[in-house]
Design a protein around this motif. Structure first.
Motif, PDB file in Angstrom:
ATOM      1  N   SER A 161     -18.029 -10.721  -9.739  1.00 33.84           N
ATOM      2  CA  SER A 161     -16.692 -10.829 -10.323  1.00 33.84           C
ATOM      3  C   SER A 161     -16.774 -11.659 -11.620  1.00 33.84           C
ATOM      4  O   SER A 161     -17.748 -12.393 -11.825  1.00 33.84           O
ATOM      5  CB  SER A 161     -15.761 -11.519  -9.334  1.00 33.84           C
ATOM      6  OG  SER A 161     -16.132 -12.869  -9.204  1.00 33.84           O
ATOM      7  N   THR A 220     -19.487 -14.489 -12.672  1.00 37.89           N
ATOM      8  CA  THR A 220     -20.251 -14.430 -13.922  1.00 37.89           C
ATOM      9  C   THR A 220     -20.053 -15.716 -14.718  1.00 37.89           C
ATOM     10  O   THR A 220     -21.004 -16.281 -15.262  1.00 37.89           O
ATOM     11  CB  THR A 220     -19.790 -13.221 -14.769  1.00 37.89           C
ATOM     12  OG1 THR A 220     -19.779 -12.079 -13.927  1.00 37.89           O
ATOM     13  CG2 THR A 220     -20.700 -12.972 -15.946  1.00 37.89           C
ATOM     14  N   TYR A 232     -14.139  -6.655 -21.333  1.00 41.30           N
ATOM     15  CA  TYR A 232     -14.993  -6.894 -20.157  1.00 41.30           C
ATOM     16  C   TYR A 232     -16.054  -7.959 -20.471  1.00 41.30           C
ATOM     17  O   TYR A 232     -16.291  -8.857 -19.664  1.00 41.30           O
ATOM     18  CB  TYR A 232     -15.672  -5.587 -19.731  1.00 41.30           C
ATOM     19  CG  TYR A 232     -16.553  -5.719 -18.508  1.00 41.30           C
ATOM     20  CD1 TYR A 232     -16.051  -5.468 -17.230  1.00 41.30           C
ATOM     21  CD2 TYR A 232     -17.884  -6.110 -18.623  1.00 41.30           C
ATOM     22  CE1 TYR A 232     -16.856  -5.602 -16.106  1.00 41.30           C
ATOM     23  CE2 TYR A 232     -18.691  -6.249 -17.504  1.00 41.30           C
ATOM     24  CZ  TYR A 232     -18.173  -5.983 -16.257  1.00 41.30           C
ATOM     25  OH  TYR A 232     -18.966  -6.128 -15.139  1.00 41.30           O
ATOM     26  N   ALA A 283     -25.736  -3.875  -9.884  1.00 38.93           N
ATOM     27  CA  ALA A 283     -24.337  -4.184  -9.546  1.00 38.93           C
ATOM     28  C   ALA A 283     -23.485  -4.290 -10.816  1.00 38.93           C
ATOM     29  O   ALA A 283     -22.320  -3.886 -10.821  1.00 38.93           O
ATOM     30  CB  ALA A 283     -24.276  -5.480  -8.756  1.00 38.93           C
ATOM     31  N   ASP A 336     -20.043  -2.338 -11.665  1.00 37.13           N
ATOM     32  CA  ASP A 336     -18.809  -3.064 -11.947  1.00 37.13           C
ATOM     33  C   ASP A 336     -18.197  -2.566 -13.260  1.00 37.13           C
ATOM     34  O   ASP A 336     -16.978  -2.393 -13.370  1.00 37.13           O
ATOM     35  CB  ASP A 336     -19.135  -4.558 -12.034  1.00 37.13           C
ATOM     36  CG  ASP A 336     -17.885  -5.405 -12.081  1.00 37.13           C
ATOM     37  OD1 ASP A 336     -16.954  -5.113 -11.308  1.00 37.13           O
ATOM     38  OD2 ASP A 336     -17.822  -6.342 -12.894  1.00 37.13           O
ATOM     39  N   ASN A 372     -16.296   0.522 -12.890  1.00 39.29           N
ATOM     40  CA  ASN A 372     -15.227   0.388 -11.877  1.00 39.29           C
ATOM     41  C   ASN A 372     -15.538   1.130 -10.585  1.00 39.29           C
ATOM     42  O   ASN A 372     -14.657   1.769 -10.001  1.00 39.29           O
ATOM     43  CB  ASN A 372     -13.889   0.877 -12.435  1.00 39.29           C
ATOM     44  CG  ASN A 372     -13.269  -0.131 -13.361  1.00 39.29           C
ATOM     45  OD1 ASN A 372     -13.379  -1.332 -13.134  1.00 39.29           O
ATOM     46  ND2 ASN A 372     -12.669   0.367 -14.427  1.00 39.29           N
ATOM     47  N   TYR A 373     -16.766   1.076 -10.172  1.00 36.35           N
ATOM     48  CA  TYR A 373     -17.166   1.701  -8.907  1.00 36.35           C
ATOM     49  C   TYR A 373     -16.433   0.968  -7.775  1.00 36.35           C
ATOM     50  O   TYR A 373     -16.309  -0.259  -7.829  1.00 36.35           O
ATOM     51  CB  TYR A 373     -18.678   1.555  -8.732  1.00 36.35           C
ATOM     52  CG  TYR A 373     -19.309   2.613  -7.865  1.00 36.35           C
ATOM     53  CD1 TYR A 373     -19.591   3.874  -8.366  1.00 36.35           C
ATOM     54  CD2 TYR A 373     -19.629   2.345  -6.544  1.00 36.35           C
ATOM     55  CE1 TYR A 373     -20.172   4.843  -7.569  1.00 36.35           C
ATOM     56  CE2 TYR A 373     -20.206   3.309  -5.734  1.00 36.35           C
ATOM     57  CZ  TYR A 373     -20.483   4.555  -6.257  1.00 36.35           C
ATOM     58  OH  TYR A 373     -21.054   5.519  -5.468  1.00 36.35           O
ATOM     59  N   LYS A 425     -15.374  -1.316  -5.071  1.00 34.58           N
ATOM     60  CA  LYS A 425     -16.061  -2.560  -4.665  1.00 34.58           C
ATOM     61  C   LYS A 425     -16.759  -2.410  -3.308  1.00 34.58           C
ATOM     62  O   LYS A 425     -17.885  -2.882  -3.122  1.00 34.58           O
ATOM     63  CB  LYS A 425     -15.051  -3.717  -4.567  1.00 34.58           C
ATOM     64  CG  LYS A 425     -14.497  -4.147  -5.910  1.00 34.58           C
ATOM     65  CD  LYS A 425     -15.163  -5.402  -6.431  1.00 34.58           C
ATOM     66  CE  LYS A 425     -14.576  -5.873  -7.735  1.00 34.58           C
ATOM     67  NZ  LYS A 425     -14.864  -5.036  -8.904  1.00 34.58           N
ATOM     68  N   ILE A 455     -20.145  -0.551  -3.434  1.00 29.81           N
ATOM     69  CA  ILE A 455     -21.199  -0.991  -4.366  1.00 29.81           C
ATOM     70  C   ILE A 455     -22.520  -1.266  -3.633  1.00 29.81           C
ATOM     71  O   ILE A 455     -23.574  -0.764  -4.023  1.00 29.81           O
ATOM     72  CB  ILE A 455     -20.735  -2.227  -5.184  1.00 29.81           C
ATOM     73  CG1 ILE A 455     -19.726  -1.766  -6.251  1.00 29.81           C
ATOM     74  CG2 ILE A 455     -21.926  -2.927  -5.866  1.00 29.81           C
ATOM     75  CD1 ILE A 455     -19.218  -2.848  -7.185  1.00 29.81           C
TER      76      ILE A 455
END
Lengths: 290, 226
Positions: free
Chosen positions: A2, A6, A209, B101, B105, B108-109, B111, B114
């Motif tokens: 998330s 990060t 992002y 991963a 991310d 938008n795979y 969650k 994953i």
């Protein structure tokens, strides 16, 4: 991972840069909190003197009632007088006892006979104070002493204003330095992670992002910097409250009002978060060009 | 996703890196881009990925005109493309699993899916025991497979492989190409691979686009060696 994870990863990878950013914010908010607490104390001091009579005429001992009444009549004839209060010797003793109730040694020895009666005068037109002072300072047969508060208030006001201006300037300088430090540190972190950002962009990550973890980082520095800055300042206020208040007695210079401190904390958290966000946003905009 | 290059030029200063490039690649094709070093193969892949903008001409990826596409179009297109870089381009302070991963991310795979997706691609490229290691702890062949695992993870419509066998020994090179061939066959994924390895190109029996000095000099299919 998330954005928060990060961000935490970024912070752990360069802990000293993170420490500098948080310290910069901490210093800013420590000075802001301290300045606001001092300012609040100065306002209390000012208020105290402003609510005091603006001129006090202490009378000679042994004046008869008729003389005192004549004096009051004469004083009332001045234009611009708001209120004249006669303080008898007995009332003066009551006031003295109230002001020194925590120090019985000072009150035990004092009786009404040694305290002078007085007129406390407040005015709506400040010019009249000078006239009263000039006219009554020569009447030494009835007037023992004149305390002219205007001088005290004027000088206090000058000091308070000067303190506010200097404090504000110091805060502005420190906040600007912290702000620039934050932008630079976020920039350094972006430069350190340039490859990661480039790769992420090639894999389809949007500009937002890749910026998001850095924006969060700025918010975290602002948030923790403001909380620690406030807490340290509050701690000092707690530790030195007694000694400072006893110095300013009977004025409560540091008043530990819960509402005041909660509002201050809340306002500083909002400001810190916002400052952190803006600094990191500028940093991210400036350094993420890919 | 059909890929169309229509009279594309790419200049760096006054030097043409690509000149008047036109071709079409249909969904599910396996295409080799061959040519000498500096011929323009990598530039062509960079144009597909919109890492570079064409100087003139039109590049269509599906319905999207990349030469005029906005940022969202570019990002959305990139999310449909898996890239295997010659120098791997794995993030050095993330484990192989975290690298995979990350791309999931980005696209938008879901969650909750994953982890199972990571497990699947790790298994496909046979990196099970290496998943928690960092790129610096892996050998060249393993890094290339990790890079491929990342490209595969998003179930891409297109895989761009820029000299993926360049740093590999013959055995690992063949294994990687075999893997790409299987993906192409099973998932109908378009594969565009640049290589200098003529042996691989000739044995695969696929379409070949040969570039020389920035121009297409040959576009042909070769029959598979028995």
């Amino acid at each position: 991972m998330s954005p928060l994870q990060t961000t935490w990863h970024h912070i752990r990878r360069s802990p000293f840069q993170s420490l500098i950013a948080t310290t910069a914010m901490f210093l800013s908010f420590f000075f802001i909190s301290t300045f606001i607490i001092i300012n609040s104390g100065l306002s209390t001091v000012l208020k105290y003197f402003e609510t005091k009579p603006e001129i006090t005429l202490f009378l000679k001992d042994g004046l008869d009632t008729a003389t005192v009444e004549n004096l009051q009549k004469d004083l009332s004839s001045y234009q611009g007088i708001k209120e004249i209060t006669f303080i008898s010797k007995e009332k003066a003793l009551t006031i003295y006892k109230e002001q020194n109730k925590n120090n019985p040694l000072l009150t035990e020895m004092v009786t009404a006979s040694i305290l002078p009666a007085s007129f406390e005068i407040t005015v709506s037109e400040p010019e009249v104070l000078e006239k009263i002072y000039q006219n009554y300072s020569t009447k030494t047969n009835v007037i023992d002493e004149i305390i002219y508060q205007k001088d005290i208030i004027t000088s206090l006001l000058n000091w308070t204003n000067a303190t506010r201006q200097v404090g504000f300037a110091i805060i502005l300088i420190i906040a600007s330095i912290s702000f620039l430090t934050m932008i630079t540190i976020i920039g350094m972190k972006i430069t350190n992670r340039k490859d990661e950002i480039k790769i992420s962009r090639l894999l389809g990550a949007s500009s937002f992002y890749v910026k998001k973890p850095f924006l969060l980082e700025g918010i975290i520095y602002g948030l923790f910097g403001s909380i620690f800055g406030f807490l340290f300042s509050f701690l000092l206020a707690l530790i030195f409250q007694k000694s400072i208040n006893s110095f300013f007695q009977p004025i409560t210079f540091i008043d530990l009002n819960v509402n005041f401190y909660l509002i201050l904390l809340f306002a500083e958290i909002i400001t810190g978060t916002l400052l952190g966000f803006i600094a990191s946003w500028i940093g991210a905009k400036r350094y993420i060009k890919f | 996703m059909k890929i169309v290059f229509d009279q594309v030029d790419k200049k760096f200063g006054i030097v043409y890196a690509l000149k008047d490039i036109s071709f079409e690649i249909d969904q599910g094709e396996f295409v080799f881009l061959i040519g000498n070093s500096g011929a323009g193969k990598s530039t062509l892949l960079k144009l597909i990925l919109n890492q570079l903008k064409p100087t003139s001409g039109k590049i269509l990826l599906g319905d999207i005109d990349l030469s005029n596409g906005n940022k969202d179009d570019v990002n959305n297109t990139r999310r449909k493309i898996g890239v295997v870089f010659q120098d791997y381009q794995l993030i050095s302070d993330k484990t192989i699993e975290e690298n995979i991963a990350l791309i999931l991310d980005i696209v938008n795979y879901p969650k909750e899916k994953i982890q199972s997706r990571i497990d699947k691609v790790i298994k496909e490229v046979n990196l099970g025991t290496r998943r928690f290691l960092f790129p610096s702890q892996l050998a060249g062949g393993e890094l290339q497979r990790a890079s491929l695992a990342r490209a595969l993870a998003i179930e891409p419509e297109v895989i761009l492989a820029d000299e993926p066998t360049g740093n590999l020994d013959p055995e690992n090179s063949w294994n990687l190409v075999k893997l790409l061939k299987d993906i192409n066959k099973e998932n109908n994924t378009t594969i565009i691979m640049t290589t200098h390895n003529n042996e691989i190109v000739e044995s695969m029996g696929k379409r070949v686009i040969k570039i020389n000095d920035g121009e297409i000099v040959k576009d042909y299919n070769i029959s598979k060696k028995s």
